[in-house]
Design an enzyme around this catalytic site. Structure first.
Site: not given
Length: 305
Positions: A153, A227-229, A253, A258, A277
């Protein structure tokens, strides 16, 4: 061999049914994406393999699934939903899927970076409320992007950023080299980057990796992209930095909790751009994901013989 896709949303259910080959074993697709962990033993029955998208699989629940030997997790972040080491001790192997959405996630990170730099989300909210909100924004051409963690990525993100005229720095836990990317110490990256984008897997070692101290060492007015965790970042420290102006903006994201609760402080911070996400959710990535999951199942079936 019986395989159960336990929590398929409509899109992934249709793809799984389309890509499953007749005559290669039973594939049961459960079209309830909101199934609870407690319902899994009854759903799985005598299935040897579970395909899991986002449902938590506590080890105690997995032990109740007497025939379960393999879990194919749709992505790389299995640790957010299960404990692979405990499952291995229970005789259940966890398989993850890498690389299926590298381009999709990089494009999301790239879009969040531009939206953050240009203040689109804040101006959009202001204008919808009847305010002619005009912000002074950041020009990204010529600025420095720092990539924390460097896999597929991040490599795609580097390609996009270099095409936009940005200088690209990177830090990785193991030595790497990549054309057009300067690998530097983490301290150097945080101090010099106008934009920092996170690309780490969530492990015990990376939980809380972007700590209060590391955020404090970032360049004043930097943009943070994740955008990972969510758990890779100290969320409270990030919120404080956004409130003080230490961070100019965050494009996120992923989140510690979540779905993001409706009353979460991030929903009230003006200098945050949020997405649910969804970075990997493109038709191309979804096809790659399900194809890879089914390939895992085929290899498992071949090993069983």
């Amino acid at each position: 061999m019986r395989v159960v896709f336990v929590d398929a949303n409509p899109t992934l259910a249709a793809i799984a049914e389309r890509l499953h080959r007749p005559g290669e074993g039973e594939l049961v697709v459960n079209r309830d994406p909101d199934i609870t962990p407690e319902q899994l033993p009854a759903l799985l029955g005598d299935a040897a393999v579970a395909i899991i998208d986002h449902t938590t699989l506590p080890t105690a629940i997995a032990r109740q699934c007497r025939e379960l030997k393999h879990v194919v997790f749709l992505g790389t972040g299995a640790r957010s939903y299960m404990n692979p080491e405990e499952l291995a001790e229970a005789g259940i192997q966890v398989h993850i899927i890498k690389g299926y959405g590298d381009t999709a996630v990089a494009e999301c990170a790239f879009a969040l970076m531009w939206a953050a730099a240009k203040g689109f989300a804040e101006m959009d909210r202001g204008m919808r409320a009847g305010n002619w909100l005009r912000l002074e924004t950041m020009q990204l051409t010529g600025k420095t992007l720092g990539l924390v963690g460097f896999g597929g990525i991040a490599a795609e993100m580097a390609r996009l950023a270099r095409g936009a005229g940005m200088r690209v720095l990177a830090w990785n836990r193991t030595p790497k080299a990549h054309p057009g990317v300067d690998f530097v110490a983490l301290e150097t990256l945080l101090a010099e980057s106008q934009v920092v984008s996170l690309h780490l897997l969530l492990t015990d070692a990376t939980r809380g990796f972007l700590s209060r101290e590391r955020i404090a060492s970032m360049r004043d007015g930097a943009i943070l992209i994740n955008t990972a965790r969510g758990a890779i970042v100290d969320e409270a420290a990030m919120l404080d930095a956004l409130a003080s102006g230490k961070l100019a903006h965050a494009g996120l994201d992923v989140f510690e909790i979540e779905p993001l609760p409706a009353d979460h402080p991030l929903t009230r911070a003006p200098n945050v751009t949020l997405s649910a996400h969804s970075a990997f959710r493109t038709p191309e990535a979804s096809d790659n994901l399900i194809q890879a999951a089914l390939d895992h199942c085929r290899r498992i079936a071949a090993d069983i013989g």
